[in-house]
Design a protein around this motif. Sequence first.
Motif, PDB file in Angstrom:
ATOM      1  N   LYS A  37       1.828  -4.705  -2.101  1.00 45.44           N
ATOM      2  CA  LYS A  37       1.501  -3.598  -1.202  1.00 45.44           C
ATOM      3  C   LYS A  37       0.050  -3.124  -1.335  1.00 45.44           C
ATOM      4  CE  LYS A  37       3.261   0.458  -3.688  1.00 45.44           C
ATOM      5  NZ  LYS A  37       4.247   1.533  -3.571  1.00 45.44           N
ATOM      6  N   ALA A  38      -0.600  -3.513  -2.420  1.00 43.53           N
ATOM      7  CA  ALA A  38      -2.007  -3.140  -2.597  1.00 43.53           C
ATOM      8  C   ALA A  38      -2.912  -3.880  -1.611  1.00 43.53           C
ATOM      9  CB  ALA A  38      -2.452  -3.403  -4.026  1.00 43.53           C
ATOM     10  N   SER A  39      -2.380  -4.868  -0.924  1.00 45.20           N
ATOM     11  CA  SER A  39      -3.171  -5.639   0.032  1.00 45.20           C
ATOM     12  C   SER A  39      -2.977  -5.160   1.468  1.00 45.20           C
ATOM     13  CB  SER A  39      -2.828  -7.124  -0.084  1.00 45.20           C
ATOM     14  OG  SER A  39      -1.476  -7.335   0.252  1.00 45.20           O
ATOM     15  N   VAL A  40      -2.366  -4.006   1.656  1.00 46.38           N
ATOM     16  CA  VAL A  40      -2.035  -3.553   3.012  1.00 46.38           C
ATOM     17  C   VAL A  40      -3.268  -3.361   3.887  1.00 46.38           C
ATOM     18  CG1 VAL A  40      -1.859  -1.076   2.483  1.00 46.38           C
ATOM     19  CG2 VAL A  40      -0.578  -2.022   4.386  1.00 46.38           C
ATOM     20  N   ILE A  41      -4.332  -2.778   3.381  1.00 45.00           N
ATOM     21  CA  ILE A  41      -5.519  -2.565   4.217  1.00 45.00           C
ATOM     22  C   ILE A  41      -6.131  -3.905   4.612  1.00 45.00           C
ATOM     23  CG2 ILE A  41      -7.132  -2.216   2.284  1.00 45.00           C
ATOM     24  CD1 ILE A  41      -7.329  -0.527   5.728  1.00 45.00           C
ATOM     25  N   GLU A  42      -6.166  -4.847   3.698  1.00 41.72           N
ATOM     26  CA  GLU A  42      -6.701  -6.172   4.029  1.00 41.72           C
ATOM     27  C   GLU A  42      -5.809  -6.877   5.045  1.00 41.72           C
ATOM     28  OE1 GLU A  42      -9.732  -7.106   3.275  1.00 41.72           O
ATOM     29  OE2 GLU A  42      -9.959  -5.238   2.172  1.00 41.72           O
ATOM     30  N   LEU A  83      -3.999  -5.440   7.321  1.00 36.64           N
ATOM     31  CA  LEU A  83      -4.279  -4.791   8.609  1.00 36.64           C
ATOM     32  C   LEU A  83      -5.574  -5.332   9.215  1.00 36.64           C
ATOM     33  CD1 LEU A  83      -3.272  -1.164   7.633  1.00 36.64           C
ATOM     34  CD2 LEU A  83      -2.285  -2.450   9.548  1.00 36.64           C
ATOM     35  N   LYS A  84      -6.606  -5.471   8.381  1.00 37.98           N
ATOM     36  CA  LYS A  84      -7.888  -5.981   8.874  1.00 37.98           C
ATOM     37  C   LYS A  84      -7.758  -7.423   9.368  1.00 37.98           C
ATOM     38  CE  LYS A  84     -11.277  -5.057   5.953  1.00 37.98           C
ATOM     39  NZ  LYS A  84     -11.971  -4.685   4.686  1.00 37.98           N
ATOM     40  N   ILE A  85      -6.987  -8.223   8.676  1.00 42.01           N
ATOM     41  CA  ILE A  85      -6.786  -9.622   9.066  1.00 42.01           C
ATOM     42  C   ILE A  85      -6.068  -9.696  10.409  1.00 42.01           C
ATOM     43  CG2 ILE A  85      -5.442 -11.709   8.500  1.00 42.01           C
ATOM     44  CD1 ILE A  85      -6.132 -10.934   5.479  1.00 42.01           C
ATOM     45  N   VAL A  86      -4.987  -8.965  10.537  1.00 44.02           N
ATOM     46  CA  VAL A  86      -4.220  -8.998  11.791  1.00 44.02           C
ATOM     47  C   VAL A  86      -5.064  -8.451  12.939  1.00 44.02           C
ATOM     48  CG1 VAL A  86      -2.178  -8.102  12.976  1.00 44.02           C
ATOM     49  CG2 VAL A  86      -1.983  -8.991  10.639  1.00 44.02           C
ATOM     50  N   GLU A 132       4.444  -3.381  16.672  1.00 43.83           N
ATOM     51  CA  GLU A 132       5.070  -4.629  16.227  1.00 43.83           C
ATOM     52  C   GLU A 132       4.295  -5.236  15.059  1.00 43.83           C
ATOM     53  OE1 GLU A 132       4.251  -4.029  19.542  1.00 43.83           O
ATOM     54  OE2 GLU A 132       6.297  -3.412  20.029  1.00 43.83           O
ATOM     55  N   SER A 133       2.962  -5.160  15.118  1.00 37.51           N
ATOM     56  CA  SER A 133       2.136  -5.675  14.022  1.00 37.51           C
ATOM     57  C   SER A 133       2.405  -4.903  12.735  1.00 37.51           C
ATOM     58  CB  SER A 133       0.647  -5.595  14.380  1.00 37.51           C
ATOM     59  OG  SER A 133       0.345  -6.404  15.478  1.00 37.51           O
ATOM     60  N   VAL A 134       2.553  -3.587  12.859  1.00 38.75           N
ATOM     61  CA  VAL A 134       2.871  -2.753  11.691  1.00 38.75           C
ATOM     62  C   VAL A 134       4.179  -3.229  11.067  1.00 38.75           C
ATOM     63  CG1 VAL A 134       3.600  -0.435  10.976  1.00 38.75           C
ATOM     64  CG2 VAL A 134       1.570  -0.711  12.409  1.00 38.75           C
ATOM     65  N   GLU A 135       5.176  -3.469  11.894  1.00 38.82           N
ATOM     66  CA  GLU A 135       6.480  -3.916  11.387  1.00 38.82           C
ATOM     67  C   GLU A 135       6.389  -5.298  10.745  1.00 38.82           C
ATOM     68  OE1 GLU A 135       9.399  -3.478  14.477  1.00 38.82           O
ATOM     69  OE2 GLU A 135       8.892  -1.360  14.755  1.00 38.82           O
ATOM     70  N   GLU A 136       5.625  -6.204  11.359  1.00 39.41           N
ATOM     71  CA  GLU A 136       5.469  -7.552  10.806  1.00 39.41           C
ATOM     72  C   GLU A 136       4.766  -7.510   9.449  1.00 39.41           C
ATOM     73  OE1 GLU A 136       3.364  -9.740  13.813  1.00 39.41           O
ATOM     74  OE2 GLU A 136       4.939  -9.401  15.291  1.00 39.41           O
ATOM     75  N   ILE A 137       3.708  -6.714   9.356  1.00 34.51           N
ATOM     76  CA  ILE A 137       2.978  -6.588   8.085  1.00 34.51           C
ATOM     77  C   ILE A 137       3.880  -5.965   7.027  1.00 34.51           C
ATOM     78  CG2 ILE A 137       1.067  -5.400   6.925  1.00 34.51           C
ATOM     79  CD1 ILE A 137      -0.479  -5.722   9.642  1.00 34.51           C
ATOM     80  N   VAL A 147       2.783   1.245   5.972  1.00 34.09           N
ATOM     81  CA  VAL A 147       1.724   0.507   6.658  1.00 34.09           C
ATOM     82  C   VAL A 147       1.045   1.405   7.678  1.00 34.09           C
ATOM     83  CG1 VAL A 147       1.186  -1.468   8.139  1.00 34.09           C
ATOM     84  CG2 VAL A 147       2.852  -1.716   6.277  1.00 34.09           C
ATOM     85  N   ASP A 148       1.848   2.130   8.443  1.00 30.60           N
ATOM     86  CA  ASP A 148       1.288   3.011   9.475  1.00 30.60           C
ATOM     87  C   ASP A 148       0.436   4.116   8.864  1.00 30.60           C
ATOM     88  OD1 ASP A 148       1.102   3.728  12.318  1.00 30.60           O
ATOM     89  OD2 ASP A 148       2.167   5.544  11.687  1.00 30.60           O
ATOM     90  N   SER A 149       0.825   4.630   7.716  1.00 29.47           N
ATOM     91  CA  SER A 149       0.033   5.701   7.085  1.00 29.47           C
ATOM     92  C   SER A 149      -1.355   5.195   6.709  1.00 29.47           C
ATOM     93  CB  SER A 149       0.760   6.283   5.870  1.00 29.47           C
ATOM     94  OG  SER A 149       0.806   5.353   4.809  1.00 29.47           O
ATOM     95  N   VAL A 150      -1.455   3.951   6.295  1.00 30.96           N
ATOM     96  CA  VAL A 150      -2.762   3.367   5.975  1.00 30.96           C
ATOM     97  C   VAL A 150      -3.528   3.094   7.275  1.00 30.96           C
ATOM     98  CG1 VAL A 150      -3.941   1.387   4.937  1.00 30.96           C
ATOM     99  CG2 VAL A 150      -1.955   2.393   3.798  1.00 30.96           C
ATOM    100  N   ALA A 151      -2.827   2.538   8.257  1.00 29.82           N
ATOM    101  CA  ALA A 151      -3.469   2.191   9.535  1.00 29.82           C
ATOM    102  C   ALA A 151      -4.041   3.414  10.241  1.00 29.82           C
ATOM    103  CB  ALA A 151      -2.474   1.480  10.446  1.00 29.82           C
ATOM    104  N   THR A 152      -3.352   4.524  10.164  1.00 28.81           N
ATOM    105  CA  THR A 152      -3.826   5.725  10.853  1.00 28.81           C
ATOM    106  C   THR A 152      -4.851   6.509  10.035  1.00 28.81           C
ATOM    107  OG1 THR A 152      -1.898   6.976  10.074  1.00 28.81           O
ATOM    108  CG2 THR A 152      -1.759   5.989  12.274  1.00 28.81           C
ATOM    109  N   PHE A 153      -4.951   6.223   8.743  1.00 35.52           N
ATOM    110  CA  PHE A 153      -5.946   6.886   7.904  1.00 35.52           C
ATOM    111  C   PHE A 153      -7.340   6.326   8.157  1.00 35.52           C
ATOM    112  CE2 PHE A 153      -8.476   7.161   4.003  1.00 35.52           C
ATOM    113  CZ  PHE A 153      -8.485   8.529   3.809  1.00 35.52           C
TER     114      PHE A 153
END
Length: 154
Positions: A21-26, A28-31, A41-46, A57-63
């Motif tokens: 889970k420490a790779s979540v920001i990376e 997100l950037k890759i996708v 859908e991307s959030v769910e896949e990740i 995932v969404d909390s990181v994506a929206t931050f």
Amino acid sequence: MLSVTEKQAIDHEIALVPYKKASVIEALKIVQQHRGWISDESVEEIAAYLEISPAEVDSVATFYNLIFRKPVGRHVILLCDSISCYVMGYPRLHKLLEDKLHIRMGGTTADNRFTLLPNVCLGCCDHAPALMIDKDLYRDVEPALLDDILKKYE
């Protein structure tokens, strides 16, 4: 479904950290690099791939302001609205960009070329006003330079 290429890139990032889970920001950037933005859908896949909840995932994506949760144009213009940029000409550049592009802040041009977004600081207060298009930083931006800057992205 995440593509094979996306999974391989995410696996590389997973190998660099102690917990998946420490790779979540990376991830997100890759996708986002492959798809242009991060859909629900991307959030769910990740989340499924990293074995964490979609909410995590969404909390990181929206931050992070450089993770786009809705479609953006081919080129993203980040206009710095910090106090330094504001004092040095932000209002004039803001209006000029909206007029030239025929969009409001947060909008995307009809041809899908540009999305105009605010940014709280681009880190060059001593060269205000500033804007960034994709990964290109422009400092000491004068209104007379705007046409030449935008032409680079045609």
